[in-house]
Design an enzyme around this catalytic site. Structure first.
Site, PDB file in Angstrom:
ATOM      1  N   GLU A 109     -20.710 -23.666  36.410  1.00 37.49           N
ATOM      2  CA  GLU A 109     -21.245 -24.134  35.026  1.00 37.49           C
ATOM      3  C   GLU A 109     -23.083 -22.851  35.310  1.00 37.49           C
ATOM      4  O   GLU A 109     -22.907 -22.992  36.591  1.00 37.49           O
ATOM      5  CB  GLU A 109     -22.182 -25.247  35.309  1.00 37.49           C
ATOM      6  CG  GLU A 109     -22.846 -26.005  34.735  1.00 37.49           C
ATOM      7  CD  GLU A 109     -22.421 -26.958  35.300  1.00 37.49           C
ATOM      8  OE1 GLU A 109     -22.628 -27.921  35.158  1.00 37.49           O
ATOM      9  OE2 GLU A 109     -24.536 -27.917  35.160  1.00 37.49           O
ATOM     10  N   ASP A 111     -26.685 -23.088  33.487  1.00 37.78           N
ATOM     11  CA  ASP A 111     -27.702 -24.110  33.102  1.00 37.78           C
ATOM     12  C   ASP A 111     -29.166 -24.038  33.138  1.00 37.78           C
ATOM     13  O   ASP A 111     -29.978 -22.937  34.346  1.00 37.78           O
ATOM     14  CB  ASP A 111     -28.181 -24.923  34.314  1.00 37.78           C
ATOM     15  CG  ASP A 111     -26.555 -25.763  34.398  1.00 37.78           C
ATOM     16  OD1 ASP A 111     -26.079 -26.558  33.715  1.00 37.78           O
ATOM     17  OD2 ASP A 111     -26.428 -26.962  35.567  1.00 37.78           O
ATOM     18  N   GLU A 113     -32.380 -26.479  32.666  1.00 39.33           N
ATOM     19  CA  GLU A 113     -32.851 -28.189  32.915  1.00 39.33           C
ATOM     20  C   GLU A 113     -34.269 -27.703  31.919  1.00 39.33           C
ATOM     21  O   GLU A 113     -34.943 -26.821  33.316  1.00 39.33           O
ATOM     22  CB  GLU A 113     -32.970 -28.133  33.847  1.00 39.33           C
ATOM     23  CG  GLU A 113     -30.448 -28.763  33.272  1.00 39.33           C
ATOM     24  CD  GLU A 113     -30.650 -29.496  34.933  1.00 39.33           C
ATOM     25  OE1 GLU A 113     -29.646 -30.374  34.503  1.00 39.33           O
ATOM     26  OE2 GLU A 113     -30.816 -29.114  35.963  1.00 39.33           O
TER      27      GLU A 113
END
Ligand SMILES: *[C@@H]1O[C@H](CO)[C@@H](O)[C@H](O)[C@H]1NC(C)=O
Length: 296
Positions: A109, A111, A113
């Site tokens: 993953e 990411d 955010e």
């Protein structure tokens, strides 16, 4: 007359040369890409609104639900970007995410955010990288602009040599392939691209102290330019046919150039809030890939 012929020829030559130069100068400025070309809604379809055909969309979060979307394709490597205008005003407790993830248990993953905040207080951008199901690689920065005032571009470059996180084409993080140090690097599991807006007031803002104020709902994040230039692959395929043929696969993109390294150092010096590589309490022994992180 003959002269005119020569000039016409000369112009054509210059034009052709210019076109070659432009075509070779990757990454190209992406033409605005509509939502539906690369993406479909994932859940709470009625919380997504479409504008100008579907070249511009808005996600909304209320006390009933957030919403999100995902790429139609799965990719092994590529360049992925979108322009986002974060939830304005009081966005405390909300998280807007843009990430790539594989769909299996030992998942990979990448990411972004964006953690909201009370009106006038700064957003935090948290990034993380999971390889083979292992994450715990958080880095946090403040941005050098207010991400709720205008659209800014957020992108990921992922090839066999590095994963780079960009904000408006400025690298804010690099995760180098450190296979030689015994660290897994995502290269066999295709990923889909996702984005979502949801309530995370148990941890997002000041560590969960600031709760979402539902009287301010709905919370709205706006998106444009759904650009994907990746090596498309089936969910199970471990390689893709077009590998080595894309601009982001070329030698030049195996590492940042000097200018990009300088920009990255600038971001680190001025905007870093947290870097797991520096967290001796949590990691008495520095995680191995951090050796490369410090080279920055
Ligand atoms: C929110 O604002 C506070 C106060 O300025 C700050 O400490 C915090 O880092 C900001 N961001 C988040 C997501 O908590």
């Amino acid at each position: 007359m003959r002269c005119q012929g020569v000039w016409t020829y000369a112009y054509m030559l210059v034009a052709a040369l210019l076109m070659c130069v432009v075509a070779g100068a990757a990454p190209k400025k992406p033409v605005p890409v509509p939502f539906g070309k690369n993406y479909v809604p994932t859940w709470a379809f009625d919380h997504i609104k479409y504008f100008d055909g579907d070249s511009h969309i808005q996600l909304s979060l209320d006390k009933y639900t957030g919403t999100g979307f995902q790429s139609k394709g799965s990719y092994l490597f590529g360049h992925f970007s979108m322009r986002i205008k974060m939830v304005p005003g009081d966005s405390a407790g909300t998280v807007t995410a843009f990430y790539l993830a594989s769909q299996n248990s030992e998942h990979d993953e990448i990411d972004f955010e964006f953690l909201g905040n009370r009106t006038g207080q700064p957003y935090i951008l948290q990034t993380n990288v999971f390889t083979g199901g292992k994450g715990d690689r958080e880095q946090r920065i403040y941005l050098w602009f207010d991400p709720t005032k205008a659209f800014h571009s957020y992108s990921v470059l992922w090839n066999l040599h590095q994963i780079v996180f960009f904000v408006d084409d400025i690298p804010i993080r690099v995760f180098k392939n450190s296979k030689d140090l015994g660290v897994r690097f995502p290269f066999t599991q295709p990923m889909k691209v996702y984005s979502s807006l949801w309530n995370a007031d148990d941890w997002a803002t000041r560590g969960g102290l600031e709760k979402t104020d539902w009287s301010k709902a709905p919370f709205v994040a706006a998106y444009k330019d759904f650009h994907i230039d990746g090596c498309q692959s089936s969910v199970n395929a471990k390689y893709c046919a077009t590998r080595g043929k894309h601009w982001w696969d070329q030698k030049k993109y195996r590492d940042l150039d000097d200018y990009q390294w300088r920009r990255l150092r600038w971001v680190r010096r001025k905007f870093t809030i947290y870097n797991y590589c520096m967290d001796r309490k949590r990691f008495p022994v520095m995680p191995r890939e951090c050796k490369r992180d410090r080279d920055a």
